[in-house]
Enzyme design. Structure first.
Site, PDB file in Angstrom:
ATOM      1  N   GLY A 100     -15.052  20.724 -12.166  1.00  0.00           N
ATOM      2  CA  GLY A 100     -13.952  20.628 -11.214  1.00  0.00           C
ATOM      3  C   GLY A 100     -13.381  19.232 -11.150  1.00  0.00           C
ATOM      4  O   GLY A 100     -12.574  18.821 -11.988  1.00  0.00           O
ATOM      5  N   GLY A 101     -13.802  18.442 -10.157  1.00  0.00           N
ATOM      6  CA  GLY A 101     -13.198  17.137  -9.904  1.00  0.00           C
ATOM      7  C   GLY A 101     -13.171  16.199 -11.090  1.00  0.00           C
ATOM      8  O   GLY A 101     -12.171  15.510 -11.327  1.00  0.00           O
ATOM      9  N   ASN A 146     -11.590  23.141 -14.572  1.00  0.00           N
ATOM     10  CA  ASN A 146     -10.936  23.922 -13.518  1.00  0.00           C
ATOM     11  C   ASN A 146     -10.224  22.949 -12.588  1.00  0.00           C
ATOM     12  O   ASN A 146     -10.850  22.294 -11.763  1.00  0.00           O
ATOM     13  CB  ASN A 146     -11.970  24.748 -12.750  1.00  0.00           C
ATOM     14  CG  ASN A 146     -11.333  25.544 -11.612  1.00  0.00           C
ATOM     15  OD1 ASN A 146     -10.109  25.669 -11.525  1.00  0.00           O
ATOM     16  ND2 ASN A 146     -12.155  26.078 -10.731  1.00  0.00           N
ATOM     17  N   TRP A 147      -8.907  22.841 -12.741  1.00  0.00           N
ATOM     18  CA  TRP A 147      -8.139  21.880 -11.960  1.00  0.00           C
ATOM     19  C   TRP A 147      -7.896  22.343 -10.529  1.00  0.00           C
ATOM     20  O   TRP A 147      -7.408  21.559  -9.708  1.00  0.00           O
ATOM     21  CB  TRP A 147      -6.808  21.597 -12.651  1.00  0.00           C
ATOM     22  CG  TRP A 147      -6.926  20.646 -13.801  1.00  0.00           C
ATOM     23  CD1 TRP A 147      -8.079  20.248 -14.421  1.00  0.00           C
ATOM     24  CD2 TRP A 147      -5.868  19.955 -14.463  1.00  0.00           C
ATOM     25  NE1 TRP A 147      -7.803  19.367 -15.434  1.00  0.00           N
ATOM     26  CE2 TRP A 147      -6.444  19.163 -15.478  1.00  0.00           C
ATOM     27  CE3 TRP A 147      -4.489  19.930 -14.310  1.00  0.00           C
ATOM     28  CZ2 TRP A 147      -5.684  18.358 -16.332  1.00  0.00           C
ATOM     29  CZ3 TRP A 147      -3.723  19.141 -15.150  1.00  0.00           C
ATOM     30  CH2 TRP A 147      -4.320  18.355 -16.154  1.00  0.00           C
ATOM     31  N   LYS A 148      -8.178  23.593 -10.238  1.00  0.00           N
ATOM     32  CA  LYS A 148      -7.949  24.150  -8.894  1.00  0.00           C
ATOM     33  C   LYS A 148      -6.495  23.879  -8.463  1.00  0.00           C
ATOM     34  O   LYS A 148      -5.597  23.923  -9.293  1.00  0.00           O
ATOM     35  CB  LYS A 148      -8.985  23.604  -7.922  1.00  0.00           C
ATOM     36  CG  LYS A 148     -10.423  23.840  -8.420  1.00  0.00           C
ATOM     37  CD  LYS A 148     -11.480  23.500  -7.412  1.00  0.00           C
ATOM     38  CE  LYS A 148     -12.850  23.746  -8.008  1.00  0.00           C
ATOM     39  NZ  LYS A 148     -13.944  23.497  -7.030  1.00  0.00           N
ATOM     40  N   SER A 171     -20.537  19.672  -9.437  1.00  0.00           N
ATOM     41  CA  SER A 171     -20.642  18.203  -9.469  1.00  0.00           C
ATOM     42  C   SER A 171     -21.139  17.678 -10.812  1.00  0.00           C
ATOM     43  O   SER A 171     -21.905  16.706 -10.872  1.00  0.00           O
ATOM     44  CB  SER A 171     -21.544  17.706  -8.327  1.00  0.00           C
ATOM     45  OG  SER A 171     -21.000  18.045  -7.063  1.00  0.00           O
ATOM     46  N   HIS A 199     -14.547  33.092  -8.859  1.00  0.00           N
ATOM     47  CA  HIS A 199     -14.955  31.768  -8.378  1.00  0.00           C
ATOM     48  C   HIS A 199     -15.320  31.860  -6.890  1.00  0.00           C
ATOM     49  O   HIS A 199     -14.711  32.607  -6.130  1.00  0.00           O
ATOM     50  CB  HIS A 199     -13.828  30.758  -8.582  1.00  0.00           C
ATOM     51  CG  HIS A 199     -14.265  29.341  -8.418  1.00  0.00           C
ATOM     52  ND1 HIS A 199     -14.424  28.763  -7.174  1.00  0.00           N
ATOM     53  CD2 HIS A 199     -14.602  28.385  -9.325  1.00  0.00           C
ATOM     54  CE1 HIS A 199     -14.839  27.513  -7.326  1.00  0.00           C
ATOM     55  NE2 HIS A 199     -14.957  27.255  -8.615  1.00  0.00           N
ATOM     56  N   GLU A 240     -22.572  28.581 -10.661  1.00  0.00           N
ATOM     57  CA  GLU A 240     -22.196  27.447  -9.814  1.00  0.00           C
ATOM     58  C   GLU A 240     -22.815  27.629  -8.430  1.00  0.00           C
ATOM     59  O   GLU A 240     -22.308  28.414  -7.631  1.00  0.00           O
ATOM     60  CB  GLU A 240     -20.677  27.350  -9.668  1.00  0.00           C
ATOM     61  CG  GLU A 240     -19.948  26.987 -10.932  1.00  0.00           C
ATOM     62  CD  GLU A 240     -18.496  26.624 -10.648  1.00  0.00           C
ATOM     63  OE1 GLU A 240     -18.098  25.494 -10.943  1.00  0.00           O
ATOM     64  OE2 GLU A 240     -17.769  27.476 -10.098  1.00  0.00           O
TER      65      GLU A 240
END
Length: 245
Positions: free
Chosen positions: A227-228, A8-10, A206, A91, A161
């Site tokens: 994510g990150g 998920n690149w947001k 994370s 989300h 999440e």
């Protein structure tokens, strides 16, 4: 069941970032026993869908309506037309920042599936709920309220999440993850019968290459929503590799 790792690149990534997508695609090609998907900003769905060979491209959200006066929104059909095959719905950042209720999320989930998109349903509790010892009841209620209506479990993936672990560097303890996934699994079986045992349950919050092997080894953790660490192929590929184990 096949493990599933979703990026998920947001709101990150320009056309220059497509090089990272190609690197992720190479990793997906190396580990063919793992399903891999990338959900970039909407502007990158089409070029990714055109070029990815092993990973799938999807959207971070879709609107519940087929069309209409909804400025800035994308329908599930629009996502499918440019090659997207899945959509994240519910989300926590949309539930919080855009005030999306579980009733709205349920409508989006159904809209995605009706158009042929796989729906990735996100659920999770805030820190105060966790600290109060009410996390499981909160998340199970959220799950039930988000699965209202005519839903196809074969086109459904659920991602747990914990909100307090998203982008914070904090990760839920292994026993907490196991307990929550067991509770969600029971809820899915109650909702869909035996078919609910086959719905993939992902963990997010994370997740990194360093902790992925331990997290993915937990019972009923069938993959990860990342994510990150998904923004770079060099940090995302180790998570795919861990899923292959």
């Amino acid at each position: 069941m096949r493990p599933y790792i979703i990026a998920n690149w947001k709101m990150n990534g320009s056309f220059d970032a497509l090089d990272e997508a190609w690197g992720i695609d190479e990793a997906a090609g190396e580990y063919r026993d793992v399903d891999v998907a990338i959900c970039p900003p909407a502007t990158l769905i089409a070029p990714m869908a055109d070029e990815l060979s092993y990973a799938k491209a999807g959207a971070q959200d879709c609107h519940q309506a087929e069309s209409g006066a909804h400025t800035g929104c994308l329908s599930a059909n629009m996502i499918g037309e440019v090659g997207g095959t899945l959509a994240i719905v519910g989300h926590s950042e949309r539930r919080q920042d855009q005030a999306e209720t579980s009733a709205i999320v349920a409508e989006k989930l159904i809209a995605a599936q009706k158009t042929g998109l796989e729906a990735i349903l996100c659920i999770g509790e805030p820190l105060d709920v966790r600290d109060a010892g009410e996390a499981e009841s909160y998340v199970c209620q959220q799950l039930a309220e988000s699965l209202v209506g005519d839903i196809d479990p074969a086109m459904l993936t659920v991602a747990y999440e914990p909100i307090w672990a998203i982008g914070t560097g904090r990760v839920a303890g292994e026993s907490d993850i196991a307990a929550m996934h067991a509770a969600c699994r029971a809820q899915l079986v109650e909702r869909f019968g035996d078919v609910g045992a086959g719905v993939r349950l992902l963990y997010g919050g994370s997740v990194k290459g360093e902790n992925a092997p331990q997290i993915l080894a937990i019972d009923d953790v069938n993959g990860a929503l990342v994510g990150g660490a998904s923004l770079k192929a060099e940090t995302f590929a180790p998570i795919i590799a861990a899923a292959a184990q």
